[in-house]
Motif scaffolding. Sequence first.
Motif, PDB file in Angstrom:
ATOM      1  N   PRO A  87      -6.490  -8.547   5.460  1.00 21.59           N
ATOM      2  CA  PRO A  87      -6.556  -7.216   4.853  1.00 21.59           C
ATOM      3  C   PRO A  87      -6.629  -7.313   3.324  1.00 21.59           C
ATOM      4  O   PRO A  87      -5.908  -8.105   2.712  1.00 21.59           O
ATOM      5  CB  PRO A  87      -5.252  -6.558   5.308  1.00 21.59           C
ATOM      6  N   GLU A  96      -8.575  -2.505   5.552  1.00 25.69           N
ATOM      7  CA  GLU A  96      -7.288  -2.703   6.219  1.00 25.69           C
ATOM      8  C   GLU A  96      -7.434  -3.465   7.529  1.00 25.69           C
ATOM      9  O   GLU A  96      -6.554  -4.234   7.906  1.00 25.69           O
ATOM     10  CB  GLU A  96      -6.626  -1.345   6.464  1.00 25.69           C
ATOM     11  N   ARG A 138       2.580  -3.109   4.878  1.00 18.82           N
ATOM     12  CA  ARG A 138       1.136  -3.093   4.667  1.00 18.82           C
ATOM     13  C   ARG A 138       0.613  -1.658   4.564  1.00 18.82           C
ATOM     14  O   ARG A 138      -0.278  -1.359   3.792  1.00 18.82           O
ATOM     15  CB  ARG A 138       0.454  -3.872   5.805  1.00 18.82           C
ATOM     16  N   HIS A 139       1.198  -0.769   5.351  1.00 19.71           N
ATOM     17  CA  HIS A 139       0.803   0.640   5.302  1.00 19.71           C
ATOM     18  C   HIS A 139       0.988   1.203   3.885  1.00 19.71           C
ATOM     19  O   HIS A 139       0.140   1.951   3.385  1.00 19.71           O
ATOM     20  CB  HIS A 139       1.625   1.447   6.316  1.00 19.71           C
ATOM     21  N   PHE A 199      -1.822   0.081   1.600  1.00 21.82           N
ATOM     22  CA  PHE A 199      -3.099   0.757   1.808  1.00 21.82           C
ATOM     23  C   PHE A 199      -3.029   2.271   1.629  1.00 21.82           C
ATOM     24  O   PHE A 199      -4.060   2.942   1.714  1.00 21.82           O
ATOM     25  CB  PHE A 199      -3.670   0.396   3.184  1.00 21.82           C
TER      26      PHE A 199
END
Length: 101
Positions: free
Chosen positions: A37, A32, A8-9, A12
Amino acid sequence: VAPKYCERHDFFTSLRATLEAHPQILNLRAIEGAVVPIMTFDMDGVNIDMLFASLPLHGVPESTDIDDDNVLRAVDEATEKSLNGPRVTNLIYKLVSHNYD
């Protein structure tokens, strides 16, 4: 939908930076910390809501069916919630009669 090595990092940070640099992307907002998200933006006048789901697989085959309940095994809560919207939409579409005579 991404394989397990995409996090996920990355969605984003790396993808967000790529989208921000694209000349046809306007009004990009990344949320986020939301329950689901999301990145939302306009491209060529079309609003797009982009969700992220990471599956516990080394790769995601094109044949992956997000409507199959097995796809939810061993996913985190955010991925489950990200997949929920499209899964419900697909189910409603299948249940509604499509007689347009």
